[in-house]
Write an enzyme that holds these catalytic residues in place. Structure first.
Site, PDB file in Angstrom:
ATOM      1  CB  THR A 178      -5.494   5.756  -2.280  1.00 48.58           C
ATOM      2  OG1 THR A 178      -6.523   4.808  -2.578  1.00 48.58           O
ATOM      3  CG2 THR A 178      -5.359   5.884  -0.784  1.00 48.58           C
TER       4      THR A 178
ATOM      5  CD  GLU B  69      -3.101  -0.691   0.210  1.00 51.13           C
ATOM      6  OE1 GLU B  69      -2.851  -0.852  -1.006  1.00 51.13           O
ATOM      7  OE2 GLU B  69      -4.183  -0.288   0.638  1.00 51.13           O
TER       8      GLU B  69
HETATM    9  N1  LIG Z   1      -2.403  -5.452  -7.618  1.00 50.34           N
HETATM   10  C1  LIG Z   1      -2.921  -4.236  -7.744  1.00 50.34           C
HETATM   11  N2  LIG Z   1      -4.259  -4.082  -7.788  1.00 50.34           N
HETATM   12  C2  LIG Z   1      -4.807  -2.857  -7.955  1.00 50.34           C
HETATM   13  N3  LIG Z   1      -4.102  -1.718  -8.112  1.00 50.34           N
HETATM   14  C3  LIG Z   1      -2.761  -1.815  -8.065  1.00 50.34           C
HETATM   15  C4  LIG Z   1      -2.124  -3.067  -7.873  1.00 50.34           C
HETATM   16  N4  LIG Z   1      -0.785  -2.852  -7.855  1.00 50.34           N
HETATM   17  C5  LIG Z   1      -0.601  -1.533  -8.044  1.00 50.34           C
HETATM   18  N5  LIG Z   1      -1.800  -0.902  -8.183  1.00 50.34           N
HETATM   19  C6  LIG Z   1      -1.976   0.544  -8.410  1.00 50.34           C
HETATM   20  O1  LIG Z   1      -2.625   1.080  -7.270  1.00 50.34           O
HETATM   21  C7  LIG Z   1      -3.491   2.146  -7.641  1.00 50.34           C
HETATM   22  C8  LIG Z   1      -4.868   1.835  -7.093  1.00 50.34           C
HETATM   23  O2  LIG Z   1      -4.789   1.850  -5.714  1.00 50.34           O
HETATM   24  P1  LIG Z   1      -5.653   2.863  -4.880  1.00 50.34           P
HETATM   25  O3  LIG Z   1      -5.517   4.227  -5.490  1.00 50.34           O
HETATM   26  O4  LIG Z   1      -5.290   2.670  -3.464  1.00 50.34           O
HETATM   27  O5  LIG Z   1      -7.137   2.378  -5.165  1.00 50.34           O
HETATM   28  P2  LIG Z   1      -8.040   1.349  -4.416  1.00 50.34           P
HETATM   29  O6  LIG Z   1      -8.874   2.161  -3.524  1.00 50.34           O
HETATM   30  O7  LIG Z   1      -8.930   0.750  -5.433  1.00 50.34           O
HETATM   31  O8  LIG Z   1      -7.129   0.392  -3.747  1.00 50.34           O
HETATM   32  C9  LIG Z   1      -3.490   2.194  -9.147  1.00 50.34           C
HETATM   33  O9  LIG Z   1      -2.591   3.204  -9.536  1.00 50.34           O
HETATM   34  C10 LIG Z   1      -2.956   0.834  -9.541  1.00 50.34           C
HETATM   35  O10 LIG Z   1      -2.277   0.841 -10.780  1.00 50.34           O
HETATM   36  N1  LIG Z   2      -7.198   5.187   4.954  1.00 51.23           N
HETATM   37  C1  LIG Z   2      -6.971   5.202   3.538  1.00 51.23           C
HETATM   38  C2  LIG Z   2      -7.885   4.174   2.894  1.00 51.23           C
HETATM   39  C3  LIG Z   2      -7.783   4.104   1.399  1.00 51.23           C
HETATM   40  O1  LIG Z   2      -8.695   3.125   0.928  1.00 51.23           O
HETATM   41  P1  LIG Z   2      -8.825   2.802  -0.625  1.00 51.23           P
HETATM   42  O2  LIG Z   2      -9.789   1.668  -0.690  1.00 51.23           O
HETATM   43  O3  LIG Z   2      -9.321   4.025  -1.278  1.00 51.23           O
HETATM   44  O4  LIG Z   2      -7.464   2.419  -1.097  1.00 51.23           O
HETATM   45  C4  LIG Z   2      -7.305   6.612   3.030  1.00 51.23           C
HETATM   46  O5  LIG Z   2      -8.400   7.065   3.348  1.00 51.23           O
HETATM   47  O6  LIG Z   2      -6.485   7.227   2.356  1.00 51.23           O
END
Ligand SMILES: Nc1ncnc2c1ncn2[C@@H]1O[C@H](COP(=O)(O)OP(=O)(O)O)[C@@H](O)[C@H]1O
Ligand SMILES: N[C@@H](CCOP(=O)(O)O)C(=O)O
Length: 293
Positions: free
Chosen positions: A168, A120
């Protein structure tokens, strides 16, 4: 190959920014692993074209590095990235549970949560564990620096995912750096109410406990149609509504399982009012990652 189903999650729950999380009974990612000299990643399914296969940039690849467990990793995405439903976390959690079993590492859940949170950190800039904890452990989780506490709550939920993208990383930029004493008092009251509600499986208390006035209003501005969807869900009988994770997903708590259909339809019409296409998942609090040998 060893297979793990790792659930989508909803983090924050309004009053528990970076701390609270819920495992959802659906959707989920499926992660398959087999031993290899070097880690490689293949991704199929929802939004796979936007997900890096470079192990240094994919959350599952980062977990393989953290656990020193190189593997051929196949990820079937049930959760679209940048959804607010813990998409990146589901892959990280699935990889952690699968690689732990594949290499017989014997890691505790807390160790797996820590490894998955490193994934993350790569995508969002912070090793927040509030998605990976429920995806690994299941139920309602409280993730803090000193460990994870969980409760197997039963709660009917609707998660509505509008057809917009909020990363995020971007949504963390709008979080205010300070809070007033009044805001802190409100948030503590809500968080305590929500936690009590989870212990009692009480949707009224959980719905009230979603209320907070710091992070959610700042992020609502990034989610076109949020206000309309929230109002419609409350009118249709939801006990509370908030942004799921960093958005754009929106979470609604329902009184009874049979209320979910009406609440889901109301949320879709709320987004439609704002000219945003969306899909709704009628779901519930679910278990953590499941291993299939
Ligand atoms: N295995 C994965 N699955 C999903 N997103 C990934 C993965 N590895 C890297 N990413 C990257 O993480 C980002 C999505 O994560 P995030 O913004 O936290 O969204 P979510 O809330 O859906 O987790 C995108 O830029 C994506 O390319
Ligand atoms: N606490 C984080 C949670 C992000 O969750 P996601 O499902 O959007 O990846 C934040 O609020 O930034």
């Amino acid at each position: 190959m060893l297979t793990v189903r790792a659930p989508a999650t909803s983090a924050n729950l309004g009053s528990g920014f970076d701390v609270f999380g819920l495992a959802l009974s659906a959707p989920a990612d499926v992660v398959r692993v087999e031993k290899a000299a070097e880690t490689t990643i293949e991704v199929t399914g929802a939004g796979s074209q936007y997900i890096p296969t470079d192990p240094a940039k994919n959350t599952a690849g980062v977990v393989a590095r953290e656990l020193d467990a190189p593997a051929r990793i196949e990820i079937d995405k049930g959760v679209r990235p940048a959804s607010g439903l813990g998409s990146s976390a589901a892959s990280a959690a699935g990889a952690a549970v699968a690689l732990n079993a594949l290499y017989d590492r014997g890691c505790s859940d807390e160790e797996l949560v820590r490894a998955a949170a490193e994934g993350e950190a790569v995508v969002s800039g912070a090793a927040h564990a509030d998605n990976v904890a429920p995806s690994i452990v299941g139920g309602f989780t409280i993730a803090r620096a000193d460990g994870v506490t969980s409760v197997d709550a039963e709660l009917p939920l609707v998660v509505c995912l509008p057809d917009i993208v909020v990363s995020t990383r971007d949504a963390r930029e709008v979080v205010p750096g300070t809070v007033s004493m009044e805001e802190m008092v409100e948030t503590v009251g809500s968080a305590a109410t929500l936690t009590t509600g989870m212990h009692r499986n009480d949707p009224e208390l959980v719905g009230r406990g979603l209320q907070e006035s710091v992070v959610t209003p700042a992020r609502a501005a990034l989610v076109t149609g949020y206000d309309e969807a929230k109002r419609a869900a409350l009118d249709a009988g939801a006990t509370g509504v908030t942004i799921s994770g960093a958005g754009p997903g929106v979470l609604a708590v329902c009184r009874r399982p049979e209320d979910r259909r009406r609440v889901a339809a109301a949320m879709l019409s709320g987004f439609d009012e704002a000219d945003i296409d969306a899909r709704a998942y009628q779901t519930a609090v679910g278990g953590g990652a499941e291993l299939f040998r």
